[in-house]
Design an enzyme around this catalytic site. Structure first.
Site: not given
Length: 457
Positions: A117-118, A161
């Site tokens: 995600k990041t 995010e």
């Protein structure tokens, strides 16, 4: 959130990566910000410099005069600031609810998935910027190019995010979303793999009807989600047969990768990345698929991805001492560890791969003992620290020593300084040292670098 301009929001747990990002955006929106955390940090110092009133301890007096309170789900209901807010009927929002409000009115792009995600959120932000846009973003890590984890942009897009760990990402209701993968994790909250699948389905169902879901067809969980969703437009990506955005001719290199990009069956350009690993090739594919589905120019998207230099604590080079490279990585799930170490093996070349691993949470350690041991054995040597509990209470009989015992090349050494000294003594020029985990193992990277400098002086 416009109604809070000229008023004050108080953040309980403001030092966290997600909460500090929201505080930055609120300050940019002209909202007065205060906040508290359990300890002082560079994040609190930075927020103070931006105009926030911060405290390195929790007490009821910190909330006095606040018009709204935002709290991290790690905060207990017995926290004195929470108690004060409840007793005085001050409006209280979760971090996810607050982020959803900040995103309102934007063309929001939520980046979800058990892993990636990041990095994907950071890539998406940089790719949009390369197209001449100024997106807002709120990310759980620092974008290397900007040195920030959040920004209130002047453009229509908002990249967020979307953390699934407590199921709260169903509050976002984005215009578009990326799902990189769906796998069992956060076993403290989700008791079965089916519960994880269910919450991702609930999240996908909140995408706007005229919106877009971009999903990875190479991952069975994401593919099942994408193929079962009928409420919005869907775009697939990966290396699988028949995907909308395909990558082939992939060449993995020690410090990056290249691949050919095909959109709807037609070659549209070549991807060049300067961060390693097949998983990052797929992360980049997600951003390209989203960008092309939004009718953004492919060459500018590719240029942005070529200039991307990573995110904080994601295969981050912290130092090089006498030919020994020290990497810090946030990987804390067996799948993430495997992907990181496979990339690191190529990065190390002829050198050895020396890892200091800190498990994150007792529940995750208990659930994935065998998988942790198996993935960590990809390294040449692993020093296993004790479990970083986060907000969990210990589970009787569960210790990081169980991981080391299940490994071929693992040693259990819970003392931080002894673990650092062990690596300092054994590392040789050409080796790659990785501090690995989502806790505070990253604090060892500068200690190891300093020790190596003194050793070889």
């Amino acid at each position: 959130m416009q109604t809070l301009q000229g008023k004050r929001i108080h953040f309980i747990g403001i030092g966290g990566s997600g909460m500090s990002g929201l505080a930055r955006i609120a300050l940019a929106d002209g909202i007065s910000v205060s906040g508290s955390d359990a300890k002082d940090s560079s994040i609190l110092i930075a927020l103070s410099a931006l105009g926030a009133r911060v405290s390195a301890h929790h007490e009821a007096a910190n909330v006095e005069g606040a018009d709204c309170v935002i709290y991290s789900t790690a905060i207990s209901a017995t926290n004195p600031e929470m108690v004060y807010a409840v007793e005085r009927s001050i409006p209280i929002l979760t971090r996810a609810e607050a982020l959803a409000l900040l995103m309102k009115g934007s063309r929001s792009i939520a980046i979800a998935g058990t892993h990636g995600k990041t990095t994907t959120s950071s890539m998406m932000t940089v790719a949009l910027q390369a197209c001449g846009l100024d997106p807002s973003f709120a990310i759980g890590g620092t974008v290397t190019a900007s040195g920030a984890n959040a920004h209130r942009g002047t453009g229509d897009f908002f990249v967020a995010e979307a953390d699934e760990s407590d199921g709260s990402f169903v509050a976002y209701r984005p215009h578009a979303a990326i799902v990189t993968n769906v796998e069992y994790d956060h076993v403290d909250f989700f008791h079965t793999p089916e519960a994880v699948t269910q919450v991702f389905q609930e999240f996908a169902a909140t995408i706007a009807p005229d919106g877009l879901l971009v999903y990875c067809a190479d991952d069975s969980g994401a593919r099942n989600l994408g193929e079962s969703l009928l409420a919005c437009n869907r775009i697939s990506y990966g290396t699988s047969e028949g995907v909308d955005l395909a990558l082939d001719q992939i060449h993995l290199q020690p410090q990056g990768s290249t691949a050919r990009v095909l959109w709807k069956g037609r070659a549209v350009g070549n991807l060049e990345l300067h961060i390693p690993g097949h998983h990052n090739v797929l992360n980049a594919a997600a951003c390209l698929a989203m960008g092309l589905a939004l009718d953004l120019p492919v060459h500018q998207l590719l240029e942005g991805l070529a200039n991307f230099r990573g995110a904080g604590r994601r295969f981050e080079l912290k130092a090089t001492e006498h030919g020994i490279r020290i990497i810090d990585d946030y990987g804390h799930h067996p799948t993430e560890i495997r992907a990181t170490l496979q990339a690191a093996r190529l990065y190390a070349g002829e050198g050895r791969l020396l890892v200091i691993f800190q498990p994150h949470r007792f529940s995750r350690t208990q659930a994935f003992l065998h998988e942790f041991a198996e993935s960590l054995d990809l390294a040449d040597d692993v020093t296993v620290l004790e479990i970083y509990a986060a907000s969990e209470k210990p589970i009787q009989g569960v210790s990081a020593e169980l991981i080391a015992k299940g490994m071929k090349r693992g040693i259990y050494l819970p003392n931080f300084m002894e673990a650092a000294d062990r690596i300092i003594a054994m590392a040789q020029p050409g080796d790659v040292v990785i501090t690995l985990g989502a806790g505070d193992v990253n604090s060892l990277a500068p200690i190891i670098a300093d020790g190596l400098q003194r050793r070889f002086a």
